[in-house]
Design an enzyme around this catalytic site. Structure first.
Site, PDB file in Angstrom:
ATOM      1  N   GLN A  78       0.833  -1.198   0.000  1.00 48.28           N
ATOM      2  CA  GLN A  78       0.000   0.000   0.000  1.00 48.28           C
ATOM      3  C   GLN A  78       0.872   1.256   0.000  1.00 48.28           C
ATOM      4  O   GLN A  78       1.047   1.898   1.023  1.00 48.28           O
ATOM      5  CB  GLN A  78      -0.894  -0.026   1.248  1.00 48.28           C
ATOM      6  N   PHE A  79       1.423   1.601  -1.156  1.00 47.84           N
ATOM      7  CA  PHE A  79       2.284   2.782  -1.241  1.00 47.84           C
ATOM      8  C   PHE A  79       1.539   4.057  -0.899  1.00 47.84           C
ATOM      9  O   PHE A  79       2.131   5.061  -0.495  1.00 47.84           O
ATOM     10  CB  PHE A  79       2.956   2.900  -2.615  1.00 47.84           C
ATOM     11  N   THR A  80       0.213   4.031  -0.996  1.00 47.60           N
ATOM     12  CA  THR A  80      -0.571   5.234  -0.722  1.00 47.60           C
ATOM     13  C   THR A  80      -0.541   5.628   0.754  1.00 47.60           C
ATOM     14  O   THR A  80      -0.969   6.725   1.103  1.00 47.60           O
ATOM     15  CB  THR A  80      -2.030   5.075  -1.198  1.00 47.60           C
TER      16      THR A  80
END
Length: 146
Positions: A78-80
């Site tokens: 989950q780079f966000t």
């Protein structure tokens, strides 16, 4: 590293309509990797999460850990979690680049497996649909920089 850990009754992740990972009781972990993270960071965070006591005992107190309830783990990259929200359109330059992030994402899961847990996962960088039946709900945020 940043992680959002949700206590679930069940969770799954699909990619292109096909189930890639599925668990019953356990943790759904959304995992983000930052540019300063290392293998040591991944191991320490995995250990901390695996030892987390957020399952209820017979007195309805959060005293039990994942091992004590026979739980599993579903990890979704989950780079966000590293979004810069200073404007209306988030920027993601604060997240580690894939060549650095993928090995640490894998190291995190490897450490959870070494601890004896079944670990299912999504696919780094894929468009995924995540389903969960949250339990509680109980959701804990981890940030190794804090």
């Amino acid at each position: 590293m940043r992680a959002v850990v949700t206590r679930v009754r069940s969770a799954s992740v699909e990619i292109a309509g096909k189930t890639n990972g599925r668990i019953g009781q356990g943790y759904l972990i959304l995992l983000g990797v930052g540019p300063n993270d290392t293998a040591d960071t991944a191991v320490k965070l995995a250990d901390k999460i695996c030892n987390l006591r957020i399952f209820e005992d017979e007195n309805e107190k959060m005293n039990l850990n994942l091992e004590q309830v026979g739980g599993s783990i579903l990890v979704v990259s989950q780079f966000t979690l590293y979004a810069d929200t200073s404007s209306r359109r988030p920027g993601f330059s604060g997240a580690a680049k894939p060549d650095a992030a993928i090995p640490l994402y894998e190291k995190f899961m490897e450490r959870c497996r070494e601890r004896g847990f079944t670990v299912e996962h999504g696919e780094f960088g894929a468009d995924m649909q995540v389903f969960s039946q949250n339990d509680g709900p109980v959701t804990i945020l981890f940030d190794t920089e804090k």
